[in-house]
Design an enzyme around this catalytic site. Structure first.
Site, PDB file in Angstrom:
ATOM      1  N   GLY B   9       0.825  -1.206   0.000  1.00 53.87           N
ATOM      2  CA  GLY B   9       0.000   0.000   0.000  1.00 53.87           C
ATOM      3  C   GLY B   9       0.855   1.250   0.000  1.00 53.87           C
ATOM      4  O   GLY B   9       1.809   1.359   0.775  1.00 53.87           O
ATOM      5  N   GLY B  12      -0.911   7.485   2.236  1.00 55.42           N
ATOM      6  CA  GLY B  12      -0.133   8.239   3.214  1.00 55.42           C
ATOM      7  C   GLY B  12       0.513   7.332   4.250  1.00 55.42           C
ATOM      8  O   GLY B  12       1.679   7.526   4.633  1.00 55.42           O
ATOM      9  N   ARG B 268     -21.488  14.036  12.578  1.00 53.05           N
ATOM     10  CA  ARG B 268     -21.843  13.354  11.328  1.00 53.05           C
ATOM     11  C   ARG B 268     -22.889  12.261  11.499  1.00 53.05           C
ATOM     12  O   ARG B 268     -23.792  12.120  10.672  1.00 53.05           O
ATOM     13  CB  ARG B 268     -20.603  12.712  10.716  1.00 53.05           C
ATOM     14  CG  ARG B 268     -19.730  13.699  10.009  1.00 53.05           C
ATOM     15  CD  ARG B 268     -18.527  13.037   9.398  1.00 53.05           C
ATOM     16  NE  ARG B 268     -17.630  14.086   8.915  1.00 53.05           N
ATOM     17  CZ  ARG B 268     -16.390  13.882   8.491  1.00 53.05           C
ATOM     18  NH1 ARG B 268     -15.888  12.672   8.489  1.00 53.05           N
ATOM     19  NH2 ARG B 268     -15.650  14.893   8.068  1.00 53.05           N
ATOM     20  N   LEU B 369      -5.846  11.771   8.608  1.00 51.54           N
ATOM     21  CA  LEU B 369      -4.549  12.160   8.031  1.00 51.54           C
ATOM     22  C   LEU B 369      -3.503  12.184   9.140  1.00 51.54           C
ATOM     23  O   LEU B 369      -2.351  11.793   8.939  1.00 51.54           O
ATOM     24  CB  LEU B 369      -4.649  13.533   7.357  1.00 51.54           C
ATOM     25  CG  LEU B 369      -5.443  13.554   6.043  1.00 51.54           C
ATOM     26  CD1 LEU B 369      -5.587  14.987   5.526  1.00 51.54           C
ATOM     27  CD2 LEU B 369      -4.781  12.678   4.980  1.00 51.54           C
TER      28      LEU B 369
HETATM   29  C1  LIG Z   1     -13.368  12.079  -0.099  1.00 49.04           C
HETATM   30  C2  LIG Z   1     -12.573  11.870   1.165  1.00 49.04           C
HETATM   31  C3  LIG Z   1     -12.208  12.963   1.946  1.00 49.04           C
HETATM   32  C4  LIG Z   1     -11.461  12.785   3.109  1.00 49.04           C
HETATM   33  N1  LIG Z   1     -11.110  13.892   3.839  1.00 49.04           N
HETATM   34  C5  LIG Z   1     -10.339  13.724   4.949  1.00 49.04           C
HETATM   35  C6  LIG Z   1      -9.876  14.867   5.687  1.00 49.04           C
HETATM   36  O1  LIG Z   1     -10.137  16.006   5.326  1.00 49.04           O
HETATM   37  N2  LIG Z   1      -9.116  14.654   6.784  1.00 49.04           N
HETATM   38  C7  LIG Z   1      -8.775  13.404   7.205  1.00 49.04           C
HETATM   39  O2  LIG Z   1      -8.072  13.298   8.207  1.00 49.04           O
HETATM   40  N3  LIG Z   1      -9.186  12.314   6.523  1.00 49.04           N
HETATM   41  C8  LIG Z   1      -9.947  12.437   5.400  1.00 49.04           C
HETATM   42  N4  LIG Z   1     -10.346  11.326   4.704  1.00 49.04           N
HETATM   43  C9  LIG Z   1      -9.891   9.997   5.140  1.00 49.04           C
HETATM   44  C10 LIG Z   1      -8.455   9.741   4.712  1.00 49.04           C
HETATM   45  O3  LIG Z   1      -8.241  10.274   3.432  1.00 49.04           O
HETATM   46  C11 LIG Z   1      -8.113   8.246   4.660  1.00 49.04           C
HETATM   47  O4  LIG Z   1      -8.547   7.625   5.810  1.00 49.04           O
HETATM   48  C12 LIG Z   1      -6.617   8.018   4.549  1.00 49.04           C
HETATM   49  O5  LIG Z   1      -6.115   8.730   3.460  1.00 49.04           O
HETATM   50  C13 LIG Z   1      -6.259   6.547   4.434  1.00 49.04           C
HETATM   51  O6  LIG Z   1      -4.886   6.425   4.115  1.00 49.04           O
HETATM   52  P1  LIG Z   1      -4.189   5.003   3.980  1.00 49.04           P
HETATM   53  O7  LIG Z   1      -2.765   5.268   3.652  1.00 49.04           O
HETATM   54  O8  LIG Z   1      -4.485   4.178   5.158  1.00 49.04           O
HETATM   55  O9  LIG Z   1      -4.922   4.299   2.757  1.00 49.04           O
HETATM   56  P2  LIG Z   1      -5.126   4.700   1.226  1.00 49.04           P
HETATM   57  O10 LIG Z   1      -4.754   6.102   0.942  1.00 49.04           O
HETATM   58  O11 LIG Z   1      -6.487   4.246   0.886  1.00 49.04           O
HETATM   59  O12 LIG Z   1      -4.060   3.798   0.459  1.00 49.04           O
HETATM   60  C14 LIG Z   1      -4.181   2.403   0.350  1.00 49.04           C
HETATM   61  C15 LIG Z   1      -3.067   1.873  -0.519  1.00 49.04           C
HETATM   62  O13 LIG Z   1      -3.109   0.447  -0.526  1.00 49.04           O
HETATM   63  C16 LIG Z   1      -3.061  -0.033  -1.841  1.00 49.04           C
HETATM   64  N5  LIG Z   1      -3.764  -1.322  -1.920  1.00 49.04           N
HETATM   65  C17 LIG Z   1      -5.042  -1.592  -1.562  1.00 49.04           C
HETATM   66  N6  LIG Z   1      -5.324  -2.890  -1.825  1.00 49.04           N
HETATM   67  C18 LIG Z   1      -4.199  -3.433  -2.357  1.00 49.04           C
HETATM   68  C19 LIG Z   1      -3.865  -4.723  -2.853  1.00 49.04           C
HETATM   69  N7  LIG Z   1      -4.731  -5.733  -2.899  1.00 49.04           N
HETATM   70  N8  LIG Z   1      -2.614  -4.923  -3.326  1.00 49.04           N
HETATM   71  C20 LIG Z   1      -1.708  -3.923  -3.346  1.00 49.04           C
HETATM   72  N9  LIG Z   1      -1.974  -2.678  -2.894  1.00 49.04           N
HETATM   73  C21 LIG Z   1      -3.209  -2.441  -2.410  1.00 49.04           C
HETATM   74  C22 LIG Z   1      -3.707   1.058  -2.671  1.00 49.04           C
HETATM   75  O14 LIG Z   1      -3.309   0.950  -4.016  1.00 49.04           O
HETATM   76  C23 LIG Z   1      -3.155   2.300  -1.977  1.00 49.04           C
HETATM   77  O15 LIG Z   1      -1.859   2.579  -2.459  1.00 49.04           O
HETATM   78  C24 LIG Z   1     -11.105  11.487   3.528  1.00 49.04           C
HETATM   79  C25 LIG Z   1     -11.464  10.390   2.744  1.00 49.04           C
HETATM   80  C26 LIG Z   1     -12.192  10.562   1.568  1.00 49.04           C
HETATM   81  C27 LIG Z   1     -12.584   9.375   0.765  1.00 49.04           C
END
Ligand SMILES: Cc1cc2nc3c(=O)[nH]c(=O)nc-3n(C[C@H](O)[C@H](O)[C@H](O)COP(=O)(O)OP(=O)(O)OC[C@H]3O[C@@H](n4cnc5c(N)ncnc54)[C@H](O)[C@@H]3O)c2cc1C
Ligand code: SF4
Ligand code: SF4
Ligand code: FES
Lengths: 238, 502
Positions: B9, B12, B268, B369
């Site tokens: 993944g 962030g 919310r 974030l």
């Molecule tokens: C529209 C929207 C607005 C938001 N606004 C906010 C905000 O203002 N403030 C805040 O704090 N949070 C906000 N959030 C929540 C926040 O963006 C997410 O919770 C956070 O970015 C998750 O980050 P992550 O790195 O855990 O996962 P993600 O960014 O979802 O990354 C997951 C990674 O895993 C990879 N992956 C998934 N499955 C597989 C697989 N089978 N094989 C290989 N790779 C895989 C994907 O390709 C990706 O690279 C928002 C979310 C959305 C949808």
């Protein structure tokens, strides 16, 4: 309505319902209901992830923000190897960010970034790495080593950032296959979905390069080609 | 291929983990099914919390208290305290690598107030906070020479003979080959699972809970899977998010009769329930920002105007925006301890796929974030330390490959993906009833039994997204099953899990 999609070896015509919807919605409908084998990429469906860039009627668009029209002709991005259908391999263009050293090299603790300073590179940091600019760039088409629009925009973003304490390293890095190779044709600006002008950023980088003592390597043979210091649109490069 | 720390993944959380592990001296390899800058993290708009006090009095203690309150007693105070006290450092770090946060006139990082916060606490970068954080982390990874392999789809996690995680089996989407990656530590950073609700979700297509499902298959514990946060204002047709700031700036919620029916600024979950109740009465619900005026909308909410025009064909300067509440964030995930370590030795998890006990039953806007930066770093450090104490890479025991099973492909999984989404939205959604949860459980059981009759019809090995989507559907089913199971085991209402008597 009918749309034509470039597949690996042929163009295929798909018949869709009339209506107002995005190209991405149309492609999803084709994939789910008509032809499971059609390949394309998408993610956010709200124009911020850059996954769905492709060409419609020879112009780069994001499929998720383009309203599909009867007769549209859909093709993959140019200047990158096609993996399948509308999916291209962007590894090499991504790698340009590494070659161009697009990052903060030495952090300047003293720099005060105020609201005004923030505006200097706000638009450059809106880039979503969709690759549309690389697809449209005539120089990248003939020179695969050209650092290219998005990576040069990224370099300008860091060069113009007060927090960068050592801009020289970056300026040194972009002299070869970089700022002087661009023809300032402005194609990248026209296609960018984020209203970024890599061309303008490249011009600024040229000015900065001159300040560090570099000169246009093409300057000597003025009139000898399109890299004469004037772009296709006639605007001076610095 | 072999490495010290393997990260699945590149959102962030994954990128921050990669940076921390690399800085700790480990060899790092990041795999992602997309490209590294295309994860859902780029979609975050609102901001990232840190009690800097740049726009009014604030303190870490207030941040802790707000988070605790929002969590409805289902979070761990120590973990929250850690996250909130690390927040100012996290912002300082992001600033030092070049994140373009919005600034005040005198050069401080600007902050705004999001729902549930007692002070303006969210640091933001215009409308693009997640995008700018993600891309700058990516640039940092490049500076450190971190290696990425894109278009790599996680099939299964691998274990050695002692049961420790030691790598992953991957489908290379470009060639169609399965590949084995061996590592001393594995970090799961694969994001959340809101897309189990299919079209009723604001999330990226990629948020199908793949990592959580793979972890479940090797016996990892998950926690709080029933806590799904519904955002009140998704666009009615596309479920694309209209930011909370629209209500924050004074937008109203109206029903078809043009009446306001709730306090728009309540948390919310409450607002979502109020809208849900209207919809169940047969009303349509709209967001109204017309009274804010064109000039204000263009200056303060330009992205919302663009999204409403593009995806709903309405111009919010003159028209009402049709909305509905949709799945937005998943609080549940793989259970981890304070070292980001799961119950499987050698397997770490961070970000939305993990449960660090900081959101409890309801996440505070801006805390996600923050979580991915703070706990991404912790996971990276701890995974690197573990790797350094291991001399030899272990040998994975053979794992049964799902792809080698027989699939008759007589049943169309796309239809069932949509059906499942509707089922979950209607019966495991904003307001839940025991009997409906039981219905959903049975229905999921039935769909699961159809899996061998599904499959993919595209025979190509090259970039077969039909096959990929089938694999995602399998994960979606597995995660949905856990969500319903967890929902059934919690009988009382708590935060996002709202139970109604029959
Ligand atoms: C529209 C929207 C607005 C938001 N606004 C906010 C905000 O203002 N403030 C805040 O704090 N949070 C906000 N959030 C929540 C926040 O963006 C997410 O919770 C956070 O970015 C998750 O980050 P992550 O790195 O855990 O996962 P993600 O960014 O979802 O990354 C997951 C990674 O895993 C990879 N992956 C998934 N499955 C597989 C697989 N089978 N094989 C290989 N790779 C895989 C994907 O390709 C990706 O690279 C928002 C979310 C959305 C949808
Ligand atoms: S500069 Fe514009 S066109 Fe080029 S990658 Fe960035 S967003 Fe896309
Ligand atoms: S202006 Fe320069 S970078 Fe942009 S498309 Fe033309 S040649 Fe390429
Ligand atoms: S799907 Fe993300 S930009 Fe189109």
């Amino acid at each position: 309505m009918k749309i034509t999609v470039k597949r690996d070896d042929a163009f295929e015509i798909y018949e869709l319902e009339d209506g107002e919807y995005t190209l991405l919605e149309a492609l999803n409908t084709i994939k789910h209901d008509i032809d499971n084998t059609l390949s394309f990429s998408s993610g956010c469906r709200s124009s911020v992830c850059g996954s769905c860039a492709m060409r419609v009627n020879e112009k780069e668009v994001l499929a998720c923000s383009y309203k599909v029209q009867d007769g549209d002709r859909i093709e993959p991005l140019n200047n990158m190897p096609v993996i399948r259908d509308l999916v291209v391999n962007m590894d090499k263009s991504y790698e340009m960010n590494v070659k161009a050293k697009a990052w903060i090299n030495s952090f300047n603790n003293e720099a005060v970034l105020d609201h005004e300073a923030e505006k200097i590179n706000e638009v450059q940091s809106d880039c979503i790495l969709c690759g549309s600019c690389y697809s449209s760039c005539p120089v990248y088409a003939v020179n695969g080593e050209f650092l290219g629009p998005f990576s040069l925009t990224r370099v300008w973003k860091y060069v113009s950032d007060k927090r960068e304490g050592d801009a020289k390293e970056k300026i040194d890095t972009i002299q070869t296959n970089g700022v002087w190779d661009c023809t300032l044709c402005n194609n990248c600006t026209v296609v960018c979905p984020q209203n970024i002008s890599s061309k303008a950023d490249i011009e600024k980088l040229r000015v900065r390069s001159s300040m560090f003592g570099y000169t246009d390597p093409n300057f000597g043979n003025f009139g000898g080609g399109f890299d004469s210091g004037f772009g296709f649109d006639g605007s001076p490069s610095f | 291929m072999k490495t010290d720390v393997l990260i699945i993944g590149a959102g962030g959380a994954g990128l921050m983990a990669a940076i921390a592990a690399k800085e700790e001296g480990a060899d790092v390899l990041v795999l992602t099914k997309e490209y590294p800058t295309r994860s859902q993290t780029c979609m975050a708009q609102g901001g990232m919390n840190a009690a800097l006090g740049n726009a009014g009095e604030d303190s870490v203690e207030d941040h802790v208290q707000n988070t605790l309150k929002s969590a409805h007693g289902a979070a761990d105070e120590e973990a929250i305290r850690f996250m909130c006290s690390e927040a100012p450092n996290a912002i300082e770090y992001l600033n030092s690598i070049g994140v373009c946060f919005s600034r005040t006139k005198d050069g401080k990082i600007a902050q705004r107030r999001l729902g549930g916060a007692s002070a303006p606490r969210a640091c933001y970068a215009q409308d693009y906070t997640g995008l700018k954080i993600l891309h700058t982390l990516y640039d940092r990874c490049n500076a450190l020479g971190i290696q990425f392999i894109s278009d790599s789809f996680l099939l299964d996690l691998l274990q050695d003979e002692n049961g420790s995680a030691c790598g992953a089996k991957i489908l290379d989407l470009r060639s169609g080959e399965t590949k084995t990656y061996i590592a001393k530590s594995v970090i799961l950073a694969s994001g959340g699972y809101s897309r189990i609700y299919d079209k009723y979700s604001t999330n990226s297509k990629a948020s199908s809970g793949d990592g959580i499902a793979a972890a479940l298959r090797i016996g990892a514990d998950v926690k709080d899977m029933e806590f799904v946060q519904f955002h009140p204002t998704g666009l009615k047709n596309s479920s694309i998010l209209i930011s909370e700031s629209a209500r924050g700036e004074g937008g109203y919620l109206l029903n078809s009769k043009g009446e306001r029916f709730t306090n728009e600024l309540a948390p919310r979950d409450e607002v979502s329930r109020a809208i849900d109740a209207e919809i169940k009465k047969g009303e349509e619900v709209f967001l109204d920002i017309r009274h804010l005026g064109e000039a204000f909308i263009d200056e303060g909410l330009p992205q919302e105007r663009k999204l409403a025009k593009l995806y709903e064909n309405v111009d919010p300067v003159h028209d009402l925006i049709p909305i509905k509440p949709v799945a937005h964030y998943t609080m549940g995930g793989v259970a981890v301890d304070n070292q980001s370590q799961t119950n499987i030795d050698g397997l770490f998890a961070c970000g939305e796929c993990a449960n660090h006990n900081v959101h409890g039953a309801n996440r505070l806007g801006g805390n996600s974030l923050l979580e991915i930066v703070v706990f991404g770093r912790e996971a990276g450090r701890n995974a690197a330390k573990r790797a350094q104490n291991i001399e030899q890479l272990s040998v994975p025991v053979n794992c049964e490959c799902f792809l080698e099973q027989e699939f008759s492909n007589t049943v169309d999984f796309y239809k069932y993906k949509e059906k499942l989404g509707n089922l979950l939205y209607n019966k495991v959604g904003i307001v839940r009833k025991r009997s409906e949860l039981e219905d959903a459980q049975q229905e999921i059981e039935m769909i699961k039994s159809l899996l061998p009759q599904m499959g993919w019809s595209d025979p190509s090995s090259v970039y077969n997204t039909n096959k990929q989507e089938f694999l995602e559907f399998r994960n979606i089913l597995q995660v949905s099953e856990m969500v319903v199971k967890s929902a059934l085991s919690r009988t009382e209402s708590c935060g996002a899990h709202y139970m109604e008597a029959e």
